[in-house]
Design a protein around this motif. Structure first.
Motif: not given
Length: 880
Positions: A170, A265, A270, A275, A661, A664, A666-668, A873
């Motif tokens: 990232h 990840s 996870e 998150q 994003f 990481q 990921k969609s922001n 994602d």
């Protein structure tokens, strides 16, 4: 003393140096001391202590200042470390910003600077480092040459065998094997690099909760889970530098994550990553504020820690999250058996003592050994503080070593025996100050430098790696595919190719037009000799797909071969949208800037004297310009619907500061409030101008976007969001009113950024299966970087030039209104859409949701954005 070298133990010089260092360490600890006090603490006689202080004062290491007072007898002279004897610097790097700080030799921070690096820009890493460092140095009132040592902290770790950054996908732009050599070429001081969590551990051991402990584990919890392992007083980094990457740890309670480095990840991430906190909260019925994950999780845990005694839901949140943290920690404890565990990072610290107590209790049941668990106490920039402490330790070991004839204070930053960068350990002092030295990395640097030279050499003649095995001076024919189809555009392309062939008589170019991305993808996948050598595409959103899949060749070897400085060639945004995650597979071939066209006659009739600068003003102007006619319109101020020409979501979003994003990848879109703000505004504009159904019915009366009956040409709409090419269409359509051009409005709280806009354009690259890549590069280089070629092509088709030189060329031939688009292209806050491994798919998903929201089919904006982010994602994960 004949035959005794300066470094022989027991010689007067070495003994004096040991005494000097002991006195200097005491002064660091106490701040100021008198000669008598130094004598007592060191056991030295008064004459020896006096000689010592005189020697240190002459060397510029101590200064006399002030006297003792308030007691019987004569006042005594006090001595202190000369704070300006040397300076050290640290950098804390993450995808969104670089923090830099400079400290004097006493450890006092004298200069700080933060450089924002939003988005996923991968170019200019060296420039970003030097800019951030220069900002801190300037605030400190010194020059970069006065900084004795720099320590850079990043996520992941540089592999000592390859010189590449690992475990941090990232962090775009930081994975080049030549990066360390490039930094060494521009930094005027030795530098070291270290994993950010390791630096947080250094800060805690030097200044915080781990002082006095030689065996401990620090669990860091912010954007990702990571650990620092200190064993026997030294950092344990592992064979590849990846020790402590506990986020990848498989744990019960979550499915196995395979190919963890691609997913960025793992099981523990996870299960207990940042998150997971809002998910637990929602399952307990706790409302959450949609913010970036770290802010959301920290806020939830802090609130739970404050109210766990009177609200069972908050107690349950702490219980469940503590169990998850303890699950992974139990594995760490079973393997390492540390004496201490330190919970650090914004999220862990936010849970405070209530979270710590619960994790400790869970560990007592899950782990055989029971190390003490504490919260980290270095609460302000622990990574940056650790970088400074590491740099200071090495600096003090060198500057305070008075046995050296080449004492650093009397030596230029780059002395005749200095190494370009010094990635060697800071040796532990006699006082134990430097217990976690940075491991030697000379082999890695040598390898990186060798790789760089080999790469440049192979690029000159072609290599198996980049496919460039042909002789660019040989007689050859290459094929160029492009997407233009209008006669004037096709002519402009051919004119440029003709000029290229004249300057490269050995290369003939076969030109094939009207090629869309579908045809292009099919040809690139099929390969073979019948495919193109050079390609262009109008869809910058597909660059991520092109680069990640290898559909276009890596251009880095060619750029390095010709020593192209991208920062001096192309604007920043254009550099961003022609690469993906550090891989440059394309270059910009002209660009497009989006602005606001307005009907000056309609403005004058409505009493409007200037185009609106903010969206609030825009809504008022659009309503004032709108003339209803029954269930339709005589004139509409603006067509806001997403199905309107160019009024797509990405063009709207450019006028709000936003990030598609997070750090990481990921969609922001659910966490960044800018998306909700923009969608809410656009919906209010739709409703305020008559509602979706009425507007959409009117839209069906519009003529073709690319023809003379465009609704702006005909006066059906008074304002239009569009690109610079519209000027040529307006001229060809012989529009019967005066047209004005201005930048698009900006968010009300961003008025200082008025003038920015959305940028995209055409990209150009080389087909990887081409056997004529060196010849193909000559065409790409000419079309994208030759100033005359770029200017002539821009004049021919009416697009914005794509190089810095062409943007200011006096040979540009446009009417005065075109300058607005040139200014937008040069504006430092203009932006483009982020790239993604699956191309424009995430934009399509977001656009689909936005259309449902504007129609009223979706009413819960927050929930809808959350579901949209999750879908984005999933799509990206599937594409990898």
């Amino acid at each position: 003393m004949a035959g005794t070298t300066p470094g022989t133990p027991g010689t007067p010089r070495v003994l004096r140096a040991m005494n000097d260092r002991a006195a200097l360490d005491l002064l660091l600890e106490h701040g100021t001391l008198s000669r008598t006090r130094i004598g007592k603490l060191t056991g030295l006689s008064k004459p020896t202590a006096s000689q010592l202080l005189a020697r240190l004062e002459a060397a510029g290491l101590v200064v006399a200042g002030g006297t003792t007072a308030g007691r019987p007898g004569p006042s005594a002279q006090l001595y202190a470390i000369n704070a300006r004897a040397a300076f050290a610097a640290g950098l804390d790097v993450n995808p969104g910003r670089i923090r830099a700080a400079v400290a004097d030799i006493t450890g006092e921070v004298v200069g700080e600077f933060e450089l924002r690096t939003p988005g996923r820009a991968a170019e200019g890493v060296v420039r970003q480092v030097t800019t951030a460092l220069d900002g801190a140095v300037k605030e400190a009132g010194i020059t970069a040459a006065e900084v004795h040592r720099l320590v850079i902290g990043t996520p992941g770790a540089f592999d000592p065998a390859t010189g590449r950054l690992r475990y941090a996908s990232h962090l775009p732009g930081w994975h080049s094997p030549t990066l360390l050599a490039e930094l060494a070429a521009v930094l005027p001081m030795p530098f070291e690099y270290e994993n950010d969590v390791n630096l947080a551990a250094i800060a805690e051991q030097r200044l915080g909760a781990a002082r006095g402990h030689d065996n401990f584990v620090l669990l860091w919890n912010e954007a990702g889970l990571g650990a620092a392992l200190v064993l026997g007083g030294r950092l344990h980094r592992g064979f590849t530098g990846g020790a402590g990457e506990v986020g990848f740890l498989p744990v019960p309670g979550t499915p196995l994550v395979r190919q963890v480095t691609k997913a960025n990840s793992g099981g523990y991430q996870e299960l207990a990553g940042v998150q997971s906190v809002p998910r637990i909260a929602r399952s307990l019925g706790i409302d959450t504020v949609e913010q970036p994950y770290v802010a959301t999780a920290s806020g939830l845990l802090a609130h739970a820690a404050a109210h766990h005694g009177d609200d069972p839901r908050h107690a349950a949140l702490l219980d469940r999250y503590a169990e998850r943290l303890a699950t992974g920690l139990a594995s760490v404890v079973a393997v390492l058996d540390p004496e201490l565990l330190v919970l650090s990072g914004q999220v862990n610290v936010a849970g405070g003592e209530p979270l710590r107590e619960r994790v400790q209790s869970e560990l007592a049941e899950l782990a055989a050994s029971r190390p003490r668990l504490v919260l980290g106490t270095v609460d302000r920039d622990p990574v940056l503080r650790g970088a400074l402490e590491s740099a200071l330790a090495a600096t003090r070991d060198e500057v305070f070593d008075t046995s050296r004839s080449d004492h650093p204070r009397r030596q230029a930053p780059w002395g005749p025996t200095a190494t370009p960068f010094a990635l060697f350990p800071a040796a532990p002092s006699s006082q134990g100050d430097s217990v976690m030295p940075v491991r030697p990395r000379r082999a890695a640097i040598a390898l990186a430098a060798t790789a760089s030279i080999a790469l440049l050499a192979s690029a000159c003649t072609g290599s198996a790696d980049n496919g460039a095995t042909d002789d660019p001076a040989a007689k050859t024919t290459i094929t160029f595919w492009h997407g233009w189809s209008a006669p004037a555009e096709v002519k402009a392309i051919q004119d440029n190719v003709d000029r290229f062939e004249k300057s490269h008589p050995n290369i003939t170019v076969k030109v094939v037009g009207n090629i869309n991305d579908d045809k292009l993808n099919q040809a690139l996948r099929a390969g073979g000799s019948n495919g193109p050598d050079v390609v262009s595409s109008f869809t910058t959103a597909n660059v991520g797909k092109f680069c990640a899949s290898g559909a276009l060749a890596d251009l880095k070897p060619f750029l390095e071969k010709d020593k192209v400085d991208l920062d001096k060639t192309f604007p920043k945004v254009l550099q961003e949208y022609t690469q993906f995650e550090g891989k440059r597979c394309s270059l910009p071939l002209l660009s497009d800037a989006y602005g606001l066209y307005y009907n000056k006659d309609a403005f004058e009739a409505a009493g409007i004297t200037a185009p609106p600068k903010t969206w609030s003003e825009f809504a008022q102007v659009a309503k004032k310009l709108t003339k209803p006619k029954g269930d339709s319109y005589e004139q509409l101020g603006f067509m806001p619907n997403y199905l309107g020409y160019e009024t797509v979501l990405s063009h709207y979003m450019s006028q709000w500061n936003h990030r598609y994003f997070d750090a990481q990848g990921k969609s922001n879109v659910a966490a960044d409030p800018a998306f909700a703000e923009m969608l809410t505004y656009q919906k209010s504009l739709v409703d305020g101008l008559g509602g979706f159904a009425k507007l959409d019915k009117y839209r069906t009366t519009f003529g073709d976007e690319w023809g003379a009956k465009h609704p702006f040409h005909t006066g059906q709409v008074a304002m239009q969001l569009d690109g610079e090419w519209r000027l040529n269409f307006i001229k060809d359509a012989k529009v019967g009113f005066e047209v004005g051009v201005a930048p698009l409005p900006v968010a009300d709280d961003e008025v200082a950024e008025y003038g920015k806009g959305y940028l995209s354009g055409t990209i150009m690259g080389i087909a990887p299966q081409s056997r004529k890549q060196n010849a193909a590069w000559e065409l790409v280089k000419y079309m994208t970087m030759d100033t005359d070629a770029v200017v002539n092509f821009a004049n021919g088709i009416g697009n914005v030039p794509s190089t810095l030189e062409a943007l200011k060329s006096p040979n540009l031939k446009f009417d005065a209104r075109f300058k607005t688009f040139l200014d937008i292209a040069r504006h430092p806050r203009s932006s483009t859409s982020d790239g993604a491994v699956n191309g424009s798919a995430y934009q399509d998903t977001l656009q689909d949701f936005a259309q449902k929201y504007e129609k009223g089919q979706v009413t819960d904006l927050r929930k809808g954005l959350g579901e949209t982010a999750a879908q984005i994602d999933r799509d990206i994960a599937q594409a990898k």
